[in-house]
Design a protein around this motif. Structure first.
Motif: not given
Length: 568
Positions: A311-324, A364-377
């Motif tokens: 099951i593919e999902e539009p969910t991202l994981f990342y390392v957050k960095m506390n700039q304090e 990837k494959n979450f939202v596309q440009h409303p004119e070109s139809g290209e994927d944001f990613r």
């Protein structure tokens, strides 16, 4: 619903453009989030098959979760576990159905004013709470006011409503009373919502957990015990939580008083908390549970099974960095951390479940440009590339700028088996930077949420799934002092782009999309606020007799309203 003029047609067009990327296809092999919107089992399930589900099969679904429900209070919920079971037990104005399309909940339809600022929702009169009280427009007024009332201390209320619902920001700041929030009950079954500005995705927003109704008399009667136990909860949705053994699991039963009960097939859902994948797989193999997520070591063993699926999902994981943190306040240090991590190694070795490396903060494959139809990613490409040598150079520069030879950073991670394996891998990756020591803390989910809120971390393994289907759901997180920022990042240029996208460009879909593209470059490429890791997929085993479960791209991961058991 009624769309009465050209402005509303533009709004509809904007929304349809954003929905286009996540509706439609049912091919499980397609490389898109479309397959995440299809039914949990074979796409050939039909209404006639659903009707046949009332045969001899016991309508009981047995599931696993890796974490306890932190809260069932819709005003206080911030995480995927809570939103899953809120969505299973409570109807809002609308629900999210197949293909990420909204379907009737408590609202039967709505009208929008000519200036797109006033939405009038007509509510059904046959919906009741599980204590017998009718569900009315007053329940929505109370819930939305409570969510932005500063005395409530909600994170998501201000996050979701400020700048959207009229006067939400002023109410939350304590400048005006809650009664001035732009939501009123015209009568028991007519809800009127006033917006601060046209919001292209507002209908999608109404499906989200923060916008669920609350029964005021019941909530106030329970006081600080509200939503903490099965008997301090009310439901108006397909299911009711009848048992909640904290740390062990919970039980949902069909809500016989639900307005659409005749279309709910399941009689019971049992959920067991299990953190170890091996234990979950054993429970699946012995028939005690009907679905299990697989970690890397089990994928090869089960990938040829007919019950295996990704099951593919539009969910991202990342390392957050506390700039304090002094070290992480240095942009070269942050860029070094971004570049030194082997994302492909995480997805291939640690996860091995179909997840893909992420090079930005938009799936990837979450939202596309409303004119070109290209994927944001595709348009922005990978804004981060793994380059260990370059990372070492940046780290050396950072140490020189900071006047240090050695550095020690804490790393806040999860306590599940998969999380601990991943965090150990990332620790090794980060310690390729000369003089850096990383101390990993593995803590329960609720503790991690609390410490994130308090910004009590240096580095943190974090994730985000969309709250609605629009680029804004990922991009507005990091505005200055945003409720979900929690990194210390602040940029006037970034804030200006997000504000323009929400205000003057709201009805200019192409220009609005371009503003989000530029904002992502600032966030990831220029300022290195986050170190992207991966876009999640789930490798699962699913019993073939489980039918009709819908996987959502936002809000609750799964919709069980039309699920059923057939042929068990």
């Amino acid at each position: 619903m009624k769309k009465t003029n050209w402005l509303l047609l533009v709004l509809a067009l904007v929304l349809s453009m954003f929905l286009a990327a996540c509706s439609g296809g049912s091919d499980d092999t397609s490389n898109s989030t479309d397959d995440a919107d299809t039914e949990e089992t074979d796409s050939g399930d039909s209404s006639s098959e659903e009707e046949a589900a009332t045969g001899d099969s016991e309508q009981v679904l047995n599931l696993l979760d890796t974490a306890e429900i932190p809260t069932m209070d819709a005003s206080l919920a911030t995480d995927a576990v809570a939103f899953q079971w809120l969505g299973s037990t409570t109807d809002g104005l609308y629900r999210l159905g197949e293909g990420a399309e909204t379907e009737p909940g408590i609202a039967t339809d709505h009208e929008v004013s000519e200036d797109a600022l006033t939405w009038t929702f007509n509510l059904r009169e046959d919906a009741v709470w599980s204590n017998g009280d009718p569900v009315t427009a007053h329940d929505f007024v109370y819930a939305w006011q409570r969510a932005v009332d500063p005395d409530t201390g909600s994170e998501y209320g201000p996050y979701m409503m400020n700048g959207v619902i009229k006067n939400a920001e002023a109410v939350n700041a304590g400048d005006v009373p809650v009664e001035e929030l732009g939501v009123t009950a015209e009568d028991d079954y007519t809800l009127v919502v006033e917006l601060e500005k046209p919001v292209p995705y507002f209908e999608s927003l109404t499906t989200f957990g923060t916008f669920l109704p609350l029964n005021q008399s019941f909530v106030e009667e329970q006081g600080d015990q509200y939503a903490l136990e099965a008997d301090t909860l009310l439901s108006n949705g397909p299911f009711v939580i009848t048992e909640w053994n904290h740390g062990e699991g919970w039980t949902l039963e069909k809500n016989e008083d639900y307005w659409d009960a005749e279309n709910v097939k399941l009689e019971q859902i049992n959920v067991r908390v299990v953190k170890e994948t091996a234990t979950g797989v054993n429970l699946y193999d012995t028939g005690e549970v009907d679905r299990v997520n697989l970690s890397a070591e089990f994928v090869d063993q089960y990938s040829t099974s007919d019950e295996y699926r990704i099951i593919e999902e539009p969910t991202l994981f990342y390392v957050k960095m506390n700039q304090e943190n002094e070290i992480l306040s240095n942009v070269n240090a942050r860029k070094a951390i971004q570049m030194v991590i082997d994302r492909q190694g995480i997805t291939n070795t640690i996860l091995n479940n179909g997840s893909i490396p992420s090079g930005g903060h938009m799936p990837k494959n979450f939202v596309q440009h409303p004119e070109s139809g290209e994927d944001f990613r595709e348009l922005n490409g990978d804004l981060v590339q793994t380059d260990v040598e370059k990372a070492k150079e940046l780290w050396a520069t950072a140490k020189e700028e900071l006047g240090i030879e050695e550095a020690e950073l804490g790393y806040l991670g999860g306590d599940s088996e998969v999380a601990q394996n991943m965090d150990a891998f990332i620790k090794d990756q980060l310690e390729q930077l000369e003089g850096l020591t990383v101390n990993v803390e593995s803590v329960p989910f609720q503790v991690r949420l609390d410490r994130d809120t308090a910004m009590d971390y240096d580095l943190q393994n974090s994730g985000w799934g969309p709250d609605y289907i629009d680029p804004n759901t990922f991009m507005n997180m990091y505005v200055t002092d945003g409720a979900n920022n929690k990194t210390g990042f602040s940029s006037e240029e970034y804030d200006s782009l997000i504000q323009k996208a929400g205000d003057e460009l709201a009805l200019e879909p192409a220009e609005r999309f371009d503003a989000f593209l530029e904002a992502e470059k600032i966030l990831i490429e220029e300022e290195a606020v986050l170190a992207p890791l991966y876009q999640r997929a789930r490798a699962q085993l699913l019993k073939p007799y489980v039918k009709g479960v819908v996987v959502n791209p936002m809000g609750p991961d799964y919709n069980y309203k039309h699920a059923y058991i057939e042929g068990k």
